[in-house]
Write an enzyme that holds these catalytic residues in place. Structure first.
Site, PDB file in Angstrom:
ATOM      1  N   LYS B 173      18.924  45.005  24.741  1.00  0.00           N
ATOM      2  CA  LYS B 173      17.673  44.914  25.364  1.00  0.00           C
ATOM      3  C   LYS B 173      16.237  44.793  24.522  1.00  0.00           C
ATOM      4  CE  LYS B 173      15.218  46.295  29.892  1.00  0.00           C
ATOM      5  NZ  LYS B 173      14.878  47.037  31.062  1.00  0.00           N
ATOM      6  N   MET B 491      53.929  32.548  47.726  1.00  0.00           N
ATOM      7  CA  MET B 491      54.724  32.576  46.530  1.00  0.00           C
ATOM      8  C   MET B 491      55.357  33.840  46.162  1.00  0.00           C
ATOM      9  SD  MET B 491      55.864  30.337  44.351  1.00  0.00           S
ATOM     10  CE  MET B 491      54.545  28.921  43.805  1.00  0.00           C
TER      11      MET B 491
END
Lengths: 186, 593
Positions: B173, B491
């Site tokens: 920052k 699946m």
């Protein structure tokens, strides 16, 4: 519908083929890797080896060009020829890697390692240790009445041999730098 | 002192946050997918004060990365993501690995706690570059504002050159607040990372010889053709048409050669077509173009295409000889190499072994006659294959983009939908990320606002990122969520049925939401269809609706996806339809041939 009749423990039970396709003999290679000395570069190289399951027998690293911020990593690794090729290709495609040299295949090379041995003992044992150190051309870099620290530079095999001799003579501690290597010739 | 640094003294001075936005503009970025937070507030403040770059606010950072992937894959341009430190970055990890596995160019910008707080376990601090080192092609932590703009330009360069992939720039920052000189794109140093594009002429000559002498050839193409750009697909089509060789593709490469093309065998691999896999197994000359011998493709490595000479074109040297030893390795960009191959082959007389090729095609036609995608249809329940056949029939020819989630529906979509162009099919191949399709469809729609974008989904995958419907609504992305709802993790259920003694451990979807009401709750349209007789009309209603649609297609619950090569089996040990397995209960014959 019923199950396929597959033997228990078969790799067909897995979503992956569990058999190792690379069973053949492994070779030992010494690689020299020239990299940008930026933060995290060593972690990247080590992470490649651990993440892809490659072996590291020895690894040394230091900045060799302070102006260009280049470091040289010397890594001794083992694997099948296919794995060795993979390691080189994987190293070479990393963004901070400039060059990868396989010193084992690129011609003759010199390989050296530095080791420090702390040997403690008295009387005949102590004299024998010192005598062997002379034969091996090790230097005494620290001495008390009950101990020596020997310094030795040589091939990893020579260091192994000296360590074996020192063990019964009171070897207490051993520090090794790992291999540094250069190709012979210009 | 190099040029970049010499000129930086005269460069425009600005804050790190403004540099980020300026660098994105210089790189031609139009859209950023992101989510704000404490450590990226300065950058969001800059985004607020400009109109050139559009920001798409997602609902979860994983969604942002998949959207950027959908955007990138459908346009060929890099996708850009902006998220905050700590959880913002960790939530983005799955998407980055997905992009790494499928070679999708992404630039992910993350906020970080201020440099002086790094290492103190600050609020929302995570070791982002450490965590994402193996999840990205490369990443950077920028600790000095003077290096920020150059690093971002380098990030774009690395993401888009060579084998594409995700990169990450972590920006503390305080670096965003501090000021320094801006280094423009042209002055950023990128010389060191310049992957090789041209193939070795000697190997290219050997490949041309292979084309000339092959008796049973096959082109095995992959995502590398898409990544190389439109020219690669064009050259591939020219080469296939000129040689008359059959062509198959991996999941990632669908669309490079048109599904309507004469030489098209369909997809290969674990759920690939019978004719494609047997052609791979029986060929004497294999031309791998931008694929990587993935384990879903090779099956048992020892028995992979045992009698063929193999050529492999790939821009990534580490892809070559990784899994399968090849005879003719060519490191280079697909378009560059194919161009050389075509030129040389034509110069030498455009020769192929026509007689042998005719016999090979006769053999392939026999395999095609098996009609491996046939299934038993029903007039009582909607078969998922039927739903996709109807979707294909009713949307074919439209300006259509398809995304998928992961599972049975994904494989059925690959089998039953036809792709005529590259960049029209976005699916999570390498990582297999459930939850990919919905956000990816939004990313595609943002890039192509007027196109028909359909996410073929399973209900379980879809729920993983369903919060992104909010994003679709907010940004008026009229994505169609075509959910094949079997109330199962299809699946997983299939594997449990075939390989784990029908013990269905945790593979059903309990307490599902009412998808039509869910659509209403989001403010979009919900359609439910359970009767095959109503299906066509319902699909057309979905397509015609001007806005997002959640289509709950209630399908047969126990349908299995075939053909299938069980793991650890070879290409010629495929299982075909239900009938084949039923006839061979408990017998070794359950695996064909």
């Amino acid at each position: 519908m019923s199950a396929l009749n597959i033997k228990k423990g078969s790799s067909s039970h897995s979503a992956y083929d569990l058999r190792d396709p690379n069973a053949p003999v492994s070779e030992t290679h010494t690689l020299a890797v020239l990299v940008d000395n930026e933060s995290g570069v060593l972690a990247r190289v080590i992470g490649l080896f651990s993440g892809r399951g490659y072996n590291i027998e020895s690894l040394t690293v230091a900045e060799v060009d302070h102006q260009g911020h280049r470091s040289r990593i010397t890594v001794v690794t083992t694997g099948t020829p296919q794995v060795i090729d993979q390691i080189k290709a994987q190293l070479a495609r990393m963004v901070p890697v400039h060059e990868v040299h396989d010193l084992t295949v690129e011609g003759p090379s010199v390989q050296r390692e530095l080791a420090l041995f702390k040997v403690a003992g008295r009387g005949e044992q102590r004299i024998e240790a010192l005598r062997l150190a002379e034969i091996f051309r090790a230097n005494v870099v620290d001495s008390t009445l009950e101990s020596f620290v020997f310094e030795m530079t040589g091939t990893p095999e020579k260091i192994d041999a000296f360590a074996e001799l020192m063990r019964p003579l009171g070897l207490r501690e051993l520090a090794r730098t790992g291999v540094a290597a250069l190709a012979r010739g210009a | 002192m190099n040029k970049a640094h010499a000129t930086s003294a005269k460069a425009v001075t600005m804050t790190g946050a403004r540099m980020v936005v300026q660098a994105l503009k210089d790189q031609g970025v139009e859209v950023v997918f992101g989510y704000p937070g404490g450590a990226v507030l300065p950058i969001y403040d800059e985004i607020f004060q400009q109109n050139d770059i559009r920001h798409v606010l997602v609902r979860h950072e994983q969604g942002a990365v998949h959207m950027a992937e959908g955007y990138a894959r459908s346009t060929g341009k890099p996708g850009v993501v902006l998220v905050t430190s700590g959880p913002g970055a960790t939530n983005a990890v799955t998407g980055m690995v997905d992009a790494l596995m499928d070679s999708i160019p992404l630039v992910v910008l993350t906020g970080q706690v201020p440099t002086f707080m790094i290492g103190t376990d600050g609020f929302q601090e995570a070791d982002t570059v450490g965590i994402t080192r193996p999840c990205t092609k490369h990443n950077w932590l920028v600790k000095d504002t003077a290096k920020l703009s150059e690093t971002i330009h380098q990030a774009f360069h690395v993401a888009t050159h060579g084998r594409p992939g995700p990169v990450l720039v972590d920006i503390p920052k305080d670096v965003q607040f501090a000021t320094a000189g801006y280094i423009p794109m042209e002055q950023a140093r990128t010389a060191h990372y310049q992957p090789r594009l041209q193939g070795d002429p000697e190997q290219i000559a050997r490949l041309v010889e292979m084309i000339e002498t092959a008796e049973r050839p096959v082109f095995y193409t992959g995502g590398g053709v898409v990544n190389s750009g439109p020219a690669a697909s064009r050259l591939l089509r020219e080469l296939v048409d000129a040689t008359g060789f059959p062509v198959t593709s991996t999941l990632m490469g669908l669309g490079c050669y048109p599904a309507s093309g004469k030489a098209w065998l369909g997809m290969l691999g674990m759920h690939g077509l019978y004719e494609a896999n047997l052609a791979m197994h029986g060929c004497d000359a294999m031309f791998n173009i931008g694929a990587r011998f993935d384990d879903r493709i090779t099956g048992r490595v020892k028995d992979f295409s045992p009698h063929s000479k193999k050529a492999h074109i790939d821009i990534d040297p580490s892809s070559i000889n990784k899994v399968i030893r090849v005879d003719v390795p060519i490191v280079g960009d697909i378009a560059h190499v194919l161009d050389r191959v075509l030129t040389l082959w034509k110069a030498r007389g455009s020769r192929v072994n026509r007689a042998a090729l005719a016999k090979w095609w006769a053999q392939i036609d026999q395999w095609r006659a098996v009609r491996c995608l046939d299934f038993t249809n029903s007039d009582r329940t909607i078969k998922p294959q039927h739903a996709l056949q109807r979707l294909e029939a009713l949307t074919r020819g439209m300006d259509r983009y398809i995304t998928t989630e992961v599972g049975q529906h994904q494989m059925w979509a690959a089998q039953y939908l036809g792709f005529e162009e590259p960049n029209r099919w976005m699916t999570s191949g390498g990582l297999g990320t459930m939850g990919y399709g919905l956000p990816a469809s939004i990313g595609v729609q943002i890039a192509h606002p007027d196109a028909l974008v359909i996410n073929v989904a399973g209900e379980a995958s879809w729920l993983m990122n369903m919060q992104e419907m909010g994003t679709a609504m907010q940004f008026r992305a009229p994505v169609k969520q075509f959910i094949l709802n079997n109330e199962r993790l299809g699946m997983v259920r299939q594997w449990q049925e075939l390989l784990h003694g029908e013990r269905y451990s945790q593979s059903w979807s309990e307490s599902l939401p009412d998808f039509v009401k869910l659509a209403e709750a989001f403010g979009c349209k919900g359609i439910r269809c359970s009767d095959p007789a109503d299906l066509d009309e319902a699909i057309l209603e979905m397509v015609r609706y001007d806005g997002p649609v959640i289509f709950d297609c209630l399908v047969e619950k126990h349908e299995n996806c075939f053909p299938m090569i069980p793991s650890g089996k070879a290409h010629n040990e495929m299982m075909l339809g239900d009938a084949d397995t039923r006839g061979a209960i408990g017998a070794k014959g359950a695996v064909l041939v």
